[in-house]
Design an enzyme around this catalytic site. Structure first.
Site, PDB file in Angstrom:
ATOM      1  N   THR A 184       0.953  -0.652  -0.028  1.00  0.00           N
ATOM      2  CA  THR A 184      -0.103   0.034   0.333  1.00  0.00           C
ATOM      3  C   THR A 184       1.192   1.354  -0.198  1.00  0.00           C
ATOM      4  OG1 THR A 184      -0.255   0.102   2.523  1.00  0.00           O
ATOM      5  CG2 THR A 184      -2.383  -1.267   1.494  1.00  0.00           C
ATOM      6  N   GLU A 328      -5.413  -4.586  -0.978  1.00  0.00           N
ATOM      7  CA  GLU A 328      -6.020  -6.115   0.384  1.00  0.00           C
ATOM      8  C   GLU A 328      -6.639  -6.763  -0.178  1.00  0.00           C
ATOM      9  OE1 GLU A 328      -5.390  -2.150   1.489  1.00  0.00           O
ATOM     10  OE2 GLU A 328      -4.736  -2.113   3.411  1.00  0.00           O
ATOM     11  N   LYS A 439     -15.175  15.548  11.890  1.00  0.00           N
ATOM     12  CA  LYS A 439     -15.876  15.701  12.884  1.00  0.00           C
ATOM     13  C   LYS A 439     -16.283  17.052  13.655  1.00  0.00           C
ATOM     14  CE  LYS A 439     -16.296  13.231  17.299  1.00  0.00           C
ATOM     15  NZ  LYS A 439     -15.387  13.128  18.431  1.00  0.00           N
ATOM     16  N   TRP A 444     -21.159  13.593  12.393  1.00  0.00           N
ATOM     17  CA  TRP A 444     -19.725  13.910  10.986  1.00  0.00           C
ATOM     18  C   TRP A 444     -20.475  14.168   9.696  1.00  0.00           C
ATOM     19  CZ3 TRP A 444     -15.538  11.945  12.186  1.00  0.00           C
ATOM     20  CH2 TRP A 444     -15.332  10.855  14.265  1.00  0.00           C
TER      21      TRP A 444
END
Ligand code: ADP
Length: 543
Positions: A184, A328, A439, A444
């Site tokens: 990654t 992944e 936030k 959110w």
């Protein structure tokens, strides 16, 4: 009771052997670093892959050894994928856009023995010459006539193939043998390695092929814009030969005009890549007032495809499939073709659907987990962390127990770090990476949702929303804009566009302008770099 079926292992080299025998008309067309356009059938590619495997034997490559590549999309890179995995070694693709420090880290962490490099990237290695591991052999991916003058000790790729025979005695490997290694990009902490198996690679290719038949079928001409150094070009080098699609490899030329010309001259039917590259193609289509004439499908993923971008291409008669996944996951998890019942829906409804990240592919399970670790319903409303499991999902990171422990749950699911909802009919809606969510006052705000609307502003070339700290609300959203031809649209014009879709407290507090947005090594807007760039910025209200 045990079944009585042959237990033939799934094997990467069998994909190419199959294409060579069955898909005689399939070819790989490559824009080469030598400057020309090169063509080669799958049959010839299989033959050269055998020669290359003999060359790797001659260099002493053994089973399990890691052999690295630093290269553009092209036929030699493709041959390496198959020769390395086919002989039982591990093909480790390195992203040339990584920092020198990260590159050295992953070469060391992977324990690479040999590095195959496109001549374009030799200066990167020259700059690192003193720091490369002792004994790392370097092979320049070109012919003798094009070998560069270099202080490095370079082997020539075509000499390595030499006059070795095309026939190679490919070993029968257990299907869980490692075939590929991909790190990654390490936007947080060190890069982490996903170690794919022959089994996961072949299954992923099969799943992708049945899921995306509009891109992948015999006779299709597929242009992978997403690099072979970014999660194996999302599996195209395996899925295309499997179904008999040709691969049109763009090499280093990824700007809008070059892509358009290549699509036109090579009759490309489908192309896959991240949103930022499609900004260039879009501008080119606008300039020429026509799309490439055979282009039928774009698969857009890697970061959220803005709805206005999807609508633009659909309006040109090009089907857009929005896909989501991760390194992944090999990487494809969900794909956004419309369900049958949506196909005749009004344009706006279809675009709203296509802006979601699509439905899970066979072989991938999704679950949403709330803050108290309870499982959340797939009702299109509940938002939680997205966990996945499947046949082509990692069970842990290569040689990294701490990183593994941080992502695997006790039931063996992998935590993606993405925050999402899922509709009852299975459409995934990615809200954000958890670290990019804003936030504000205990609630959110999704940066992706705000960006999606801002991208429909006529003066915006590209944009990103980041969190800025606020003394009272904790964080507030700020819009960072790269204007078209230097335009600097006012904050009010964004608020007017956003007001119908958001509560007032969700709207960005300010707009900042940049000449160009910083990109990550995988071509996505780098919010990490943006947050650093604006670390000292103070919100108007807090000044
Ligand atoms: P990196 O960019 O760190 O190298 P990946 O390419 O594996 O790693 O990126 C995976 C991440 O990219 C996902 O976890 C998700 O946050 C984001 N992503 C991928 N596709 C989409 C999409 N269609 N919409 C929104 N986010 C996406």
């Amino acid at each position: 009771m045990h079944a009585m079926m042959m237990n033939r292992p799934l094997s990467v080299i069998e994909v190419l052997r199959y294409a060579a025998e069955i898909h005689g008309s399939g070819e790989i067309v490559s824009v080469r670093t030598e400057g020309d356009l090169h063509r080669q059938s799958y049959a010839k590619t299989f033959a050269r892959t055998g020669q290359l495997a003999h060359g790797l034997d001659a260099l002493g490559v053994g089973q399990g050894d890691r052999v690295a590549t630093l290269a553009w999309n092209g036929y030699r890179h493709f041959e390496l994928y198959y020769a390395i995995s086919g002989m039982g070694a591990v093909c480790h693709t390195i992203n040339p856009r990584l920092s020198a420090e990260q590159m050295l880290y992953i070469i060391g962490h992977a324990g690479d023995r040999i590095l195959f490099v496109d001549v374009t990237f030799i200066p990167i290695l020259e700059a690192l010459a003193d720091q490369l591991p002792k004994g790392l052999e370097l092979v320049a991916m070109t012919d003798a006539a094009h070998m560069p003058d270099s202080k490095l000790d370079l082997i020539c790729y075509e000499d390595l193939l030499g006059d070795h025979p095309a026939e190679y005695d490919w070993p029968d490997l257990p299907e869980n043998t490692a075939a590929g290694l991909c790190y990654t990009s390490g936007t947080t902490g060190n890069p982490k390695g996903s170690l794919y198996s022959h089994r996961s690679t072949v299954l992923h290719a099969l799943f992708v092929a049945v899921t995306l038949p509009r891109s992948l079928h015999e006779g299709a001409r597929l242009l992978p814009v997403v690099p072979m150094f970014h999660v194996n070009s999302w599996g195209m080098p395996y899925a295309a030969p499997l179904v008999g699609a040709s691969l049109i490899m763009p090499g280093a030329k990824l700007d809008g005009a070059s892509l358009f010309d290549l699509m036109q001259s090579e009759k490309v039917t489908a192309s896959w890549g991240v949103p930022t590259v499609w900004l260039g193609l879009r501008a080119e289509i606008e300039a020429r007032s026509v799309p490439p004439s055979t282009l039928d499908q774009l698969v857009i993923g890697g970061s959220a495809a803005p709805r206005s971008m999807i609508a633009f291409f659909e309006d040109q008669g090009i089907d857009v499939c929005h896909a989501w996944g991760m390194t992944e996951m090999s990487p494809i998890g969900t794909t956004g073709q419309l369900s049958i019942d949506m196909q005749d829906a009004p344009f706006d409804d279809r675009m709203a659907r296509k802006a979601l990240q699509g439905r899970r592919m066979f072989g991938v399970d999704l679950k949403l987990v709330g803050q108290d670790s309870q499982r959340l319903p797939h009702d299109g409303v509940a938002v939680g962390e997205l966990f996945v499991r499947g046949n082509a999902v990692i069970s842990g990171y290569f040689n990294d127990e701490a990183a593994t422990a941080a992502v695997m749950d006790s039931d063996g699911w992998f935590g993606t770090g993405d925050v999402a909802s899922i509709t009852p009919d299975g459409y995934l809606g990615i809200q954000d990476r958890s670290k990019d969510l804003i936030k504000s006052g205990g609630e959110w705000i999704s940066s992706i949702d705000l960006e999606n609307v801002a991208m429909s502003h006529p003066d915006v070339a590209n944009c990103a929303v980041i969190a800025i700290s606020h003394p009272k609300w904790d964080e507030r959203p700020v819009l960072v804009v790269q204007g078209k031809e230097g335009a600097q649209p006012e904050l009010e014009s964004f608020h007017a566009l956003m007001a119908p879709h958001f509560a007032k407290w969700q709207l960005p507090d300010d707009v900042l302008y940049v000449d160009t947005l910083p990109l990550t090594a995988t071509g996505k807007v780098s919010k990490l770099m943006l947050r650093k760039q604006f670390a000292d910025y103070v919100l108007p209200e807090a000044r």
